[in-house]
Design an enzyme around this catalytic site. Structure first.
Site, PDB file in Angstrom:
ATOM      1  N   GLY A  70      -1.231  37.077 -70.343  1.00  0.00           N
ATOM      2  CA  GLY A  70      -0.260  37.700 -71.258  1.00  0.00           C
ATOM      3  C   GLY A  70       0.999  36.857 -71.342  1.00  0.00           C
ATOM      4  O   GLY A  70       1.508  36.400 -70.324  1.00  0.00           O
ATOM      5  N   ALA A 130      11.435  22.950 -69.146  1.00  0.00           N
ATOM      6  CA  ALA A 130      11.879  22.393 -67.855  1.00  0.00           C
ATOM      7  C   ALA A 130      10.803  21.477 -67.275  1.00  0.00           C
ATOM      8  O   ALA A 130      11.113  20.395 -66.759  1.00  0.00           O
ATOM      9  CB  ALA A 130      12.200  23.529 -66.891  1.00  0.00           C
ATOM     10  N   VAL A 131       9.546  21.879 -67.374  1.00  0.00           N
ATOM     11  CA  VAL A 131       8.445  21.053 -66.842  1.00  0.00           C
ATOM     12  C   VAL A 131       8.410  19.710 -67.583  1.00  0.00           C
ATOM     13  O   VAL A 131       8.318  18.643 -66.962  1.00  0.00           O
ATOM     14  CB  VAL A 131       7.087  21.801 -66.984  1.00  0.00           C
ATOM     15  N   ARG A 176      -6.873  34.503 -72.455  1.00  0.00           N
ATOM     16  CA  ARG A 176      -7.559  34.878 -71.211  1.00  0.00           C
ATOM     17  C   ARG A 176      -8.984  34.358 -71.356  1.00  0.00           C
ATOM     18  O   ARG A 176      -9.708  34.811 -72.225  1.00  0.00           O
ATOM     19  CB  ARG A 176      -7.534  36.390 -71.023  1.00  0.00           C
ATOM     20  N   SER A 177      -9.359  33.384 -70.509  1.00  0.00           N
ATOM     21  CA  SER A 177     -10.660  32.743 -70.689  1.00  0.00           C
ATOM     22  C   SER A 177     -11.717  33.308 -69.747  1.00  0.00           C
ATOM     23  O   SER A 177     -11.579  33.235 -68.525  1.00  0.00           O
ATOM     24  CB  SER A 177     -10.526  31.225 -70.454  1.00  0.00           C
ATOM     25  N   ASP A 232      -1.387  36.726 -62.152  1.00  0.00           N
ATOM     26  CA  ASP A 232      -2.359  36.553 -61.061  1.00  0.00           C
ATOM     27  C   ASP A 232      -3.713  36.011 -61.536  1.00  0.00           C
ATOM     28  O   ASP A 232      -4.332  35.200 -60.844  1.00  0.00           O
ATOM     29  CB  ASP A 232      -2.521  37.843 -60.237  1.00  0.00           C
ATOM     30  N   THR A 261       5.087  36.589 -66.102  1.00  0.00           N
ATOM     31  CA  THR A 261       4.488  37.835 -66.587  1.00  0.00           C
ATOM     32  C   THR A 261       5.578  38.896 -66.631  1.00  0.00           C
ATOM     33  O   THR A 261       6.427  38.945 -65.738  1.00  0.00           O
ATOM     34  CB  THR A 261       3.331  38.336 -65.686  1.00  0.00           C
ATOM     35  N   ASP A 287       5.164  41.832 -65.971  1.00  0.00           N
ATOM     36  CA  ASP A 287       4.838  42.891 -65.008  1.00  0.00           C
ATOM     37  C   ASP A 287       5.581  42.781 -63.677  1.00  0.00           C
ATOM     38  O   ASP A 287       5.637  43.748 -62.923  1.00  0.00           O
ATOM     39  CB  ASP A 287       3.328  42.907 -64.734  1.00  0.00           C
ATOM     40  N   ASP A 346       4.587  41.424 -61.015  1.00  0.00           N
ATOM     41  CA  ASP A 346       3.640  41.886 -59.994  1.00  0.00           C
ATOM     42  C   ASP A 346       3.030  40.741 -59.182  1.00  0.00           C
ATOM     43  O   ASP A 346       1.859  40.785 -58.826  1.00  0.00           O
ATOM     44  CB  ASP A 346       2.525  42.711 -60.665  1.00  0.00           C
ATOM     45  N   ARG A 354      14.524  67.758 -76.686  1.00  0.00           N
ATOM     46  CA  ARG A 354      13.095  67.554 -76.439  1.00  0.00           C
ATOM     47  C   ARG A 354      12.854  66.773 -75.146  1.00  0.00           C
ATOM     48  O   ARG A 354      13.712  66.014 -74.705  1.00  0.00           O
ATOM     49  CB  ARG A 354      12.492  66.710 -77.561  1.00  0.00           C
ATOM     50  N   GLY A 361       2.221  47.931 -67.750  1.00  0.00           N
ATOM     51  CA  GLY A 361       2.024  47.900 -66.305  1.00  0.00           C
ATOM     52  C   GLY A 361       0.731  48.605 -65.957  1.00  0.00           C
ATOM     53  O   GLY A 361       0.709  49.798 -65.705  1.00  0.00           O
ATOM     54  N   ARG A 362      -0.365  47.826 -66.003  1.00  0.00           N
ATOM     55  CA  ARG A 362      -1.681  48.397 -65.702  1.00  0.00           C
ATOM     56  C   ARG A 362      -1.783  48.754 -64.229  1.00  0.00           C
ATOM     57  O   ARG A 362      -2.225  49.818 -63.866  1.00  0.00           O
ATOM     58  CB  ARG A 362      -2.770  47.383 -66.058  1.00  0.00           C
ATOM     59  N   GLU A 364      14.594  61.129 -65.946  1.00  0.00           N
ATOM     60  CA  GLU A 364      14.418  62.299 -65.085  1.00  0.00           C
ATOM     61  C   GLU A 364      13.219  62.098 -64.145  1.00  0.00           C
ATOM     62  O   GLU A 364      13.230  62.549 -63.012  1.00  0.00           O
ATOM     63  CB  GLU A 364      14.218  63.564 -65.934  1.00  0.00           C
ATOM     64  N   LYS A 377      18.559  70.421 -71.440  1.00  0.00           N
ATOM     65  CA  LYS A 377      17.925  70.547 -72.752  1.00  0.00           C
ATOM     66  C   LYS A 377      16.953  69.421 -73.089  1.00  0.00           C
ATOM     67  O   LYS A 377      16.124  69.554 -73.968  1.00  0.00           O
ATOM     68  CB  LYS A 377      18.993  70.602 -73.850  1.00  0.00           C
ATOM     69  N   GLU A 387       1.646  52.383 -67.988  1.00  0.00           N
ATOM     70  CA  GLU A 387       0.362  52.601 -68.682  1.00  0.00           C
ATOM     71  C   GLU A 387      -0.806  52.828 -67.732  1.00  0.00           C
ATOM     72  O   GLU A 387      -1.746  53.550 -68.061  1.00  0.00           O
ATOM     73  CB  GLU A 387       0.055  51.424 -69.622  1.00  0.00           C
TER      74      GLU A 387
HETATM   75  O1  F6P Z   1       1.247  40.760 -69.586  1.00  0.00           O
HETATM   76  C1  F6P Z   1       0.741  41.751 -68.740  1.00  0.00           C
HETATM   77  C2  F6P Z   1       0.414  42.926 -69.560  1.00  0.00           C
HETATM   78  O2  F6P Z   1       1.517  43.124 -70.346  1.00  0.00           O
HETATM   79  C3  F6P Z   1       0.057  44.239 -68.873  1.00  0.00           C
HETATM   80  O3  F6P Z   1       1.153  45.016 -68.479  1.00  0.00           O
HETATM   81  C4  F6P Z   1      -0.757  44.924 -69.931  1.00  0.00           C
HETATM   82  O4  F6P Z   1      -1.602  45.860 -69.408  1.00  0.00           O
HETATM   83  C5  F6P Z   1      -1.510  43.780 -70.528  1.00  0.00           C
HETATM   84  O5  F6P Z   1      -0.685  42.650 -70.389  1.00  0.00           O
HETATM   85  C6  F6P Z   1      -1.933  43.961 -71.951  1.00  0.00           C
HETATM   86  O6  F6P Z   1      -2.285  42.730 -72.466  1.00  0.00           O
HETATM   87  P1  F6P Z   1      -3.197  42.404 -73.730  1.00  0.00           P
HETATM   88  O7  F6P Z   1      -2.979  43.488 -74.698  1.00  0.00           O
HETATM   89  O8  F6P Z   1      -2.705  41.078 -74.163  1.00  0.00           O
HETATM   90  O9  F6P Z   1      -4.579  42.352 -73.207  1.00  0.00           O
END
Ligand code: F6P
Length: 319
Positions: free
Chosen positions: A11, A22-23, A72-73, A103, A125, A127, A129, A162, A170-171, A187, A214, A222
């Site tokens: 992602g 920078a690289v 994503r390969s 990761d 990323t 995330d 994570d 409401r 964030g899977r 909240e 209120k 997610e």
């Molecule tokens: O980049 C990580 C992330 O944003 C996760 O939080 C999310 O679940 C996922 O990518 C969704 O990615 P895509 O829709 O590109 O598969």
């Protein structure tokens, strides 16, 4: 080393361009030829490799996304795909690779390193994570995007009295939800690391009702479950009309924050230093505002965890 490559994978995240810049510039500073590989590891297999120069990364530090594109390969998860990638790099005389991603991307970098092909990882990323680094590139920008959205939703939540559930990305990781919840005084916060907190959310909503509250904001990562199902449950258990906003991919775009640009520049430059010092299989990270290096293998094994003190604080501040 005379020739190295760089790719972005998984992602995308705001700040990846600043890291690429920078690289590229740090490599040129050291007199190294630098090659950009398009479309992540899939592009490596397919041979989308181009020489980069100082000008290739001009005017990109402020841009979201990644000029090298990302993917994503599936093919690269297997030995055959990895071998094809190595063949491509050999063909171009590229001796080492810098991988910017999360990761999944690091798993690819680790595989190449184990096959004798030196790689360095840069955590990129939204995330946040990845173990071994306090922050990943893109997290700060995504957080600010989320905050801006919640502020707006809060206005209408207040006008209409409401309850809102706002679903953030964030899977498997709750950092974005937790930091956004704390920063916006939500909240309740529901995160994958604490999946069984829903009854507490209902109790808090009911207590709020009794005090004459209120409107309420609930941030849901997610990975916890479907926001619309939770809205139905709130209606059923607390009799509160609940609206849902799923922020989605808006969180992945946009111009990177100053913090992400600085982080990306520091990590990008450090990754080149690590590769040139034969530190194969390392990740460039940041801890306590100091640049650090860790074995990618350890980073993958350790697994990132949220700051549970922060989670507890968020509860204490939204009683
Ligand atoms: O980049 C990580 C992330 O944003 C996760 O939080 C999310 O679940 C996922 O990518 C969704 O990615 P895509 O829709 O590109 O598969």
């Amino acid at each position: 080393m005379k020739k190295i490559g760089v790719l972005t994978s998984g992602g995308d995240a705001p700040g990846m361009n600043a890291a690429i810049r920078a690289v590229v510039r740090k490599s040129i500073y050291h007199g190294i030829e630098i090659y950009g590989i398009k479309n992540g590891f899939q592009g490596l297999i397919d041979g989308y490799i181009e020489k980069m120069n100082t000008g290739s990364v001009g005017d990109i530090i402020q841009r979201g996304g990644t000029i090298l594109h990302s993917a994503r390969s599936e093919e690269f998860k297997y030995d055959e795909g990895q071998q094809k990638g190595i063949e491509q790099m050999k063909k171009h005389g590229i001796e080492g690779l810098i991988v910017i991603g999360g990761d999944g991307s690091f798993r690819g970098a680790q595989k190449l390193t184990e096959k004798g092909y030196p790689c360095i990882g840069i955590p990129g990323t939204i995330d946040n994570d990845i173990a071994g680094t306090d922050f990943t590139i893109g997290f700060d920008t995504a957080l600010n995007t989320v905050i801006e959205a919640i502020d707006k939703i809060r206005d209408t939540a207040s006008s209409h009295e409401r309850t809102f559930i706002i679903e953030v990305m964030g899977r498997d990781a709750g950092d974005l939800a937790l930091w956004a919840g704390l920063a916006d005084g939500a909240e309740s916060i529901l995160i994958p690391e604490k999946k069984d907190e829903f009854e507490e959310v209902i109790d808090r909503l009911k207590r709020g009702q009794e005090r004459g509250k209120k409107h309420s904001i609930i941030i849901l990562a997610e990975g916890v479950g479907d926001a619309f199902d939770y809205a139905d449950k709130i209606k059923e258990k607390a009799d509160l009309e609940t609206r849902v906003t799923v922020l989605g991919h808006i969180q992945r775009g946009g111009s990177p924050s100053a913090a992400d640009r600085v982080l990306a520049s520091r990590l990008g430059a450090q990754a080149v230093e690590l590769l040139l010092s034969d530190e194969a299989g390392k990740m460039a990270g940041i801890q306590n505002n100091k640049l650090v290096r860790h074995n990618i293998a350890d980073v993958l094994e350790e697994k990132h965890t949220i700051d549970f003190n922060m989670y507890q604080l968020s509860k204490e501040l939204s009683i």
